[in-house]
Motif scaffolding. Structure first.
Motif, PDB file in Angstrom:
ATOM      1  N   SER A  26       0.844  -1.189   0.000  1.00 34.86           N
ATOM      2  CA  SER A  26       0.000   0.000   0.000  1.00 34.86           C
ATOM      3  C   SER A  26       0.885   1.246   0.000  1.00 34.86           C
ATOM      4  O   SER A  26       2.095   1.169   0.177  1.00 34.86           O
ATOM      5  CB  SER A  26      -0.921   0.016   1.226  1.00 34.86           C
ATOM      6  N   VAL A  27       0.227   2.380  -0.194  1.00 32.96           N
ATOM      7  CA  VAL A  27       0.914   3.672  -0.191  1.00 32.96           C
ATOM      8  C   VAL A  27       0.236   4.556   0.844  1.00 32.96           C
ATOM      9  O   VAL A  27      -0.989   4.675   0.861  1.00 32.96           O
ATOM     10  CB  VAL A  27       0.845   4.339  -1.594  1.00 32.96           C
ATOM     11  N   ARG A  28       1.043   5.141   1.734  1.00 31.17           N
ATOM     12  CA  ARG A  28       0.494   6.044   2.760  1.00 31.17           C
ATOM     13  C   ARG A  28       0.318   7.451   2.237  1.00 31.17           C
ATOM     14  O   ARG A  28      -0.687   8.098   2.498  1.00 31.17           O
ATOM     15  CB  ARG A  28       1.394   6.079   3.989  1.00 31.17           C
ATOM     16  N   SER A  29       1.342   7.966   1.531  1.00 29.82           N
ATOM     17  CA  SER A  29       1.248   9.343   1.047  1.00 29.82           C
ATOM     18  C   SER A  29       2.153   9.573  -0.150  1.00 29.82           C
ATOM     19  O   SER A  29       3.127   8.845  -0.362  1.00 29.82           O
ATOM     20  CB  SER A  29       1.602  10.330   2.161  1.00 29.82           C
ATOM     21  N   VAL A  30       1.795  10.593  -0.897  1.00 26.41           N
ATOM     22  CA  VAL A  30       2.591  11.048  -2.029  1.00 26.41           C
ATOM     23  C   VAL A  30       2.763  12.550  -1.855  1.00 26.41           C
ATOM     24  O   VAL A  30       1.780  13.274  -1.656  1.00 26.41           O
ATOM     25  CB  VAL A  30       1.883  10.761  -3.376  1.00 26.41           C
ATOM     26  N   ARG A  31       4.028  12.995  -1.887  1.00 26.00           N
ATOM     27  CA  ARG A  31       4.314  14.442  -1.792  1.00 26.00           C
ATOM     28  C   ARG A  31       4.655  14.923  -3.189  1.00 26.00           C
ATOM     29  O   ARG A  31       5.533  14.394  -3.855  1.00 26.00           O
ATOM     30  CB  ARG A  31       5.460  14.723  -0.823  1.00 26.00           C
TER      31      ARG A  31
END
Length: 132
Positions: A26-31
């Motif tokens: 999974s991915v928590r965040s993208v900046r």
């Protein structure tokens, strides 16, 4: 909507990077760095990103947009200034019109944080999104 195509491009690039790492679930965040002159509305992008993430590896991920101010530099006199919006493209120092935009057009993934237990991944080659 331009922001939807940007959101889809971000998702595609993150999923491609995740596919190269076998243990990403999974991915928590993208900046994302978003230049003032990039023609992207951050609130619209966030809305589109949330919709486009449904059913993907990024579902539930946070999109963090970091604004990058527009800056211009006069080629003849080297004076640099905040370009603003709409951009001022004549030198306030000498009045010259030979101007280079030095920042503000960025649309770049700066960092991706993978799901729980996975170490954060900062983009090492700083991919930029193609114009959509």
């Amino acid at each position: 909507m331009h922001e939807m195509s940007v959101a889809l491009a971000v998702i595609d690039q993150v999923e491609t990077a995740a596919a190269q790492t076998s243990d990403v679930t999974s991915v928590r965040s993208v900046r994302l760095l978003v230049g003032e002159l990039a023609g992207v509305v951050p609130d619209s992008l966030a809305f589109c990103f949330e919709l486009a993430c449904a059913g993907t590896l990024l579902e539930g991920a946070e999109l963090v947009t970091e604004p990058v101010p527009g800056r211009a530099r006069c080629t003849p006199c080297a004076h640099e200034w905040a370009a603003g919006m709409p951009p001022r493209l004549s030198c306030p120092e000498c009045g010259g019109a030979e101007v280079e935009l030095v920042s503000g057009r960025e649309l770049q993934i700066a960092e991706v944080r993978w799901g729980d237990g996975d170490p954060p991944h900062a983009a090492t080659h700083e991919p930029t999104l193609e114009e959509c």
